[in-house]
Design a protein around this motif. Structure first.
Motif, short mmCIF file in Angstrom:
data_model
loop_
_atom_site.label_atom_id
_atom_site.label_comp_id
_atom_site.label_asym_id
_atom_site.label_seq_id
_atom_site.Cartn_x
_atom_site.Cartn_y
_atom_site.Cartn_z
N MET A 41 0.83 -1.21 0.00
CA MET A 41 0.00 0.00 0.00
C MET A 41 0.87 1.26 0.00
SD MET A 41 -3.33 -0.89 2.33
CE MET A 41 -2.65 -1.82 3.70
N LEU A 56 -8.42 2.29 -4.27
CA LEU A 56 -8.44 3.10 -3.04
C LEU A 56 -9.82 3.01 -2.40
CD1 LEU A 56 -6.62 6.36 -4.17
CD2 LEU A 56 -5.82 4.74 -2.43
N TYR A 80 -6.38 1.64 1.18
CA TYR A 80 -6.79 0.86 0.02
C TYR A 80 -7.93 -0.06 0.44
CZ TYR A 80 -3.07 2.40 -3.01
OH TYR A 80 -2.27 3.18 -3.81
#
Ligand code: AKG
Length: 275
Positions: A41, A56, A80
């Motif tokens: 991430m 996202l 995310y």
């Protein structure tokens, strides 16, 4: 740790549509997967981001809904919602190829049937971000996922099983999955391309069926029949709810969108040493 399911466990899975598999990750494996997910991430992992679908999440106070899912990194944040194509990361592939999961695939699809990965994905409910505005509604992380069955109309046969592994404790408070046991024999909205129910169908399910939270310890996994109705909520805690979910399918499955899938079990399967 389990290496095979007993006859009684198979019977329970067939009856209930799900089975708790207990702890499937050692402490070291769990810590490595937690760290790798955060590095992915944050954009610092040694992976090919151009191969990874990354979506996202909604960012409380900033965006109303999750962003689009497309290949590539979308910025260094722990917000995310979904990251797919993790079979191309040796750490996750090694886990996906554990003997227990091979045994389960052999039992479901047949001992000689090559098995592919329909998806190997990270599902995240980020920790809640406290709001700076005292008048705004309480901060929550993640985005609710409404009732659905994991069934897609673009395959010539249905992928049948998912192994869902908790990378953090999954609790009601941090947005664990809810399931409707014993409701995996019937497709509720068979014409929907991705298995989602109408609001009326979801309301009827919740009114008629038993629905339970699938709370799991970090490192515990559950075997889910893909027709098992499920949903998940939001995260109202400061602990993220990270999970790794793998759907295994018969490698002979034809996708009318012509998407290609990687082999996980069988001759020519992906090899974590050669990725
Ligand atoms: O992990 C979750 O919150 C739910 C995942 C889910 O519903 C799915 O993969 O179909």
């Amino acid at each position: 740790m389990l290496e095979e399911l007993s006859f009684d466990q198979w019977q329970e899975f067939e009856k209930e549509g799900y089975l708790r598999l207990g702890r499937c990750l050692t402490d070291d494996e769990l810590a490595a997967m937690q760290q790798r997910m955060d590095e992915i991430m944050l954009g610092t992992a040694p992976v090919d981001y151009s191969r990874m679908m990354m979506q996202l999440d909604r960012i409380p106070g900033k965006t109303d809904a999750p962003g689009p899912g497309s290949k590539g990194h979308k910025g260094a944040t722990l917000h995310y919602r979904k990251i797919q194509d993790l079979e191309f990361d040796p750490l996750f592939l090694r886990y996906m190829q554990k003997p227990l999961f091979r045994h389960i695939c052999c039992m479901v699809y047949g001992a000689e049937t090559p098995v592919a990965c329909m998806r190997a994905m990270f599902m995240n409910k980020a920790a809640a971000v406290p709001s700076e505005d005292p008048d705004s509604s309480p901060a929550v992380g993640g985005f609710p996922l409404v009732w659905h069955q994991d069934r897609w109309t673009f395959y010539d046969r249905d992928p049948l099983i998912t192994i869902w592994t908790a990378l953090d404790p999954a609790t009601v408070a941090n947005g664990c999955v809810f399931i409707a046991p014993r409701r995996h024999h019937v497709l509720i909205n068979p014409s929907h391309a991705t298995g989602f129910m109408t609001d009326e169908q979801a309301d009827a399910l919740v009114a008629e069926a038993e629905t339970i939270p699938l709370e799991l310890e970090a490192g515990e996994a559950a075997l889910l029949h893909n027709y098992l109705p499920h949903s998940s909520g939001v995260n109202s805690t400061s602990i993220a709810r990270r999970a790794f979910s793998v759907c295994y399918m018969d490698a002979a499955t034809v996708d009318s969108n012509n998407h290609a899938y990687s082999l996980i079990f069988g001759d020519g399967a992906l090899d974590p040493e050669r990725l």
